[in-house]
Design a protein around this motif. Sequence first.
Motif, PDB file in Angstrom:
ATOM      1  N   UNK A  83       0.837  -1.207   0.000  1.00 18.26           N
ATOM      2  CA  UNK A  83       0.000   0.000   0.000  1.00 18.26           C
ATOM      3  C   UNK A  83       0.871   1.256   0.000  1.00 18.26           C
ATOM      4  N   UNK A  84       1.885   1.252   0.867  1.00 16.79           N
ATOM      5  CA  UNK A  84       2.774   2.418   0.932  1.00 16.79           C
ATOM      6  C   UNK A  84       3.461   2.634  -0.411  1.00 16.79           C
ATOM      7  N   UNK A  85       3.923   1.548  -1.001  1.00 16.40           N
ATOM      8  CA  UNK A  85       4.628   1.676  -2.287  1.00 16.40           C
ATOM      9  C   UNK A  85       3.736   2.281  -3.356  1.00 16.40           C
ATOM     10  N   UNK A  86       2.478   1.886  -3.353  1.00 18.49           N
ATOM     11  CA  UNK A  86       1.579   2.392  -4.388  1.00 18.49           C
ATOM     12  C   UNK A  86       1.104   3.803  -4.111  1.00 18.49           C
ATOM     13  N   UNK A  87       0.849   4.082  -2.839  1.00 21.66           N
ATOM     14  CA  UNK A  87       0.245   5.373  -2.518  1.00 21.66           C
ATOM     15  C   UNK A  87       1.268   6.484  -2.322  1.00 21.66           C
ATOM     16  N   UNK A  88       2.467   6.114  -1.922  1.00 19.41           N
ATOM     17  CA  UNK A  88       3.504   7.135  -1.746  1.00 19.41           C
ATOM     18  C   UNK A  88       4.677   6.770  -2.651  1.00 19.41           C
ATOM     19  N   UNK A  89       4.508   6.937  -3.947  1.00 20.61           N
ATOM     20  CA  UNK A  89       5.580   6.540  -4.847  1.00 20.61           C
ATOM     21  C   UNK A  89       6.773   7.480  -4.664  1.00 20.61           C
ATOM     22  N   UNK A  90       7.935   6.990  -5.053  1.00 26.44           N
ATOM     23  CA  UNK A  90       9.112   7.849  -4.982  1.00 26.44           C
ATOM     24  C   UNK A  90       9.808   7.799  -3.645  1.00 26.44           C
ATOM     25  N   UNK A  91       9.306   6.939  -2.748  1.00 28.16           N
ATOM     26  CA  UNK A  91       9.967   6.812  -1.458  1.00 28.16           C
ATOM     27  C   UNK A  91      11.050   5.735  -1.580  1.00 28.16           C
TER      28      UNK A  91
END
Lengths: 393, 304
Positions: free
Chosen positions: B217-225
């Motif tokens: 979820x984090x990867x999809x919703x906060x890209x560029x991290x």
Amino acid sequence: MASPFLANLLLFGRTLRRAGFPVSHSQTLDLARALELVDIGDREQVFHAARGFLVSRREELALFALLFDRFWRKHSIGDSAPGRKAPPAPRHDPEAIQRFRDVSYLSARAGAGDTEIELRDRSQTYSDDEVFQHKDFSRMSAEELAELRRLILEMRWRASLRRTRRWSEDRGGSRVYLRRMLRDAAKHGGAPLHLARRSPKTKRRPVVLLADVSGSMEKYARIILQFFYGALHGLGAGDVECFVFGTRLTRITSSLRIRNVDRALEDAAGEILDWSGGTRIGESLGIFNRHWARRVLRRGAVVVIVSDGWERGDVADLGREIRHLHHRCHRLIWLNPHVGRPGYEPLVEGMVAALPYIDDFLPIHNLQSLRALADALASLPSRKSIRRLPAAR
Amino acid sequence: MPRPEARFESVEAAGEKLASLDYIADDGLATGLFLAVEMGKPLFLEGEPGVGKTEVAKVLARAFDTPLIRLQCYEGLDINHAVYEWNYPRQLLAIQARSTGSQGGSRTGSDNPTQDIFTEEFLLKRPLLQAIDRSHDSAPILLIDELDRADEEFESFLLELLSDFQVTIPEIGTLQAEHRPIIIITSNRTREIHDALKRRCVYHWIDYPSIEKELEIVRRKVPGLEDELSREIVAFVQRLRDQDLYKLPGVAETLDWAAALGHLDAVRLDPEVVVSTLGLLLKYQDDVDKLKVEAPSILKEAIG
């Protein structure tokens, strides 16, 4: 669908009902329909579909998973496994039985000396008797306690009102009620002949009662439960929640709802493990704050705590939890049986920690103090207090 | 076929469709959603705040390319705010206009100035009426959000609506849905919703996601991290959910926090940055105070 499957499904519904799930036939039939839609070879899908239709509370999820597992292990691959007739319901849990034994002993002990005598004919003398009004609960004879019990049941409990956000028509209301006016106007060819008014509806505040039933409070415990019972039925069962604590917190609202006082007290005693254990007020309030506060402290609730403030746990914990609680209720009332005694000062560490966050610090040691509480509950100010009232004598 | 396009092929298809819109659902939710849509039943979602209950409805509306109608529940919500209300100021103006018009001599039509003020023109359609309105060309998604905040009285009304999808307005008549809306009901469980209502729905409890799901979820919703940072964020939050807190952080908080750390150009988690951003994860000051002390050791446990 194959009929043995449907038969199994109905059997499963019955198994669940036996375990205490309120599963209706229409739910089972819905599930039968649903199972035609999912991949029936996929156990996960069948499980999730069944859960979606047969479970409606979070508390039931774990038990459901267990029952599902046992049932379908037994019924899907033939009937080779010689299983028991039904999985054990939670009430057959040996730990629960042990707990029941512990408490039946404790409740019997707590109830010792209580002979059931009805004293209806003498009631007049008692209720008017000044001495009786002011006699400390802990010094009452069995006969007096029985009478006290009756008087507590007769007391009238009313929680104070709060404004809701709904409106209703009110001739003396402060705002114009356009909806009604226009309806009326339509009847008179458009002339608003009558100026309708409205005002906010009011409702009784919810009340949450929390009692300490540990060692130092033991002699008051039965009377407090009696008071809870009276308040629960007097205030209207929907808006009162009752909890007791000692070393842990127990919700006793449901057992106190049963109509008969003795049964309710017996049942409540059955849920309390703590008669005369040590007191961990801070820890118990912490559990209340984390698990119950969001659910029961709604709509301007009034919280009443009954305890003498003898804390065996960390006093700093108590201070923190009581502060948290104070910020989340309309009014926090603390009842302490020692408050009414001449010369009492709240010097106990726990009491000192809690006092800054208490709105009303009141006695609960005789009938008169209980009546004063009933009056206080019925006439709380509608604004949340910022500053605490001076401690009662 | 009542709803030609607004359905999923299978449970798996439901899960995949949601994933393609960046909503990572667990299998239970995918099954529940598939069945709710297929059988025309409301989906009843419960769970702690911030686990993505409301998001389900939003994603579903995008998946089916259909309007989302949202009814946010609150204390005191009544039929006039949930279903319909007459537009009184307009009605009054209309009456006035007509009566002044008739005084001027040019009497056209009726003598009764109140005629036709109870027509659709003067009707304010609130969410529930919008949801059964005939103007939709496909089934809309009706989100009844935080039902636990509404009063009990409202529930019984809802029960009625859910059984026949029609609303009767005395002055106009009965309005019935042409395309039954797909209904998502959410509750934070500040009170128990009545069983009669729940039984008409497909029930699903949304739990906190597993560590793998949350990372996804984090990867999809906060890209560029940075990938390493995402891992640490999720590991820390998951640890935090085992702590004794007044309110545990939900997925929404994880995402807020991750986004904030992204803006701060953090590369790795260290005690200092964690402590200074705790306010994004925890909603009670008591919890923040507690964690200020304990965060470093929790962080150590979480990321080794």
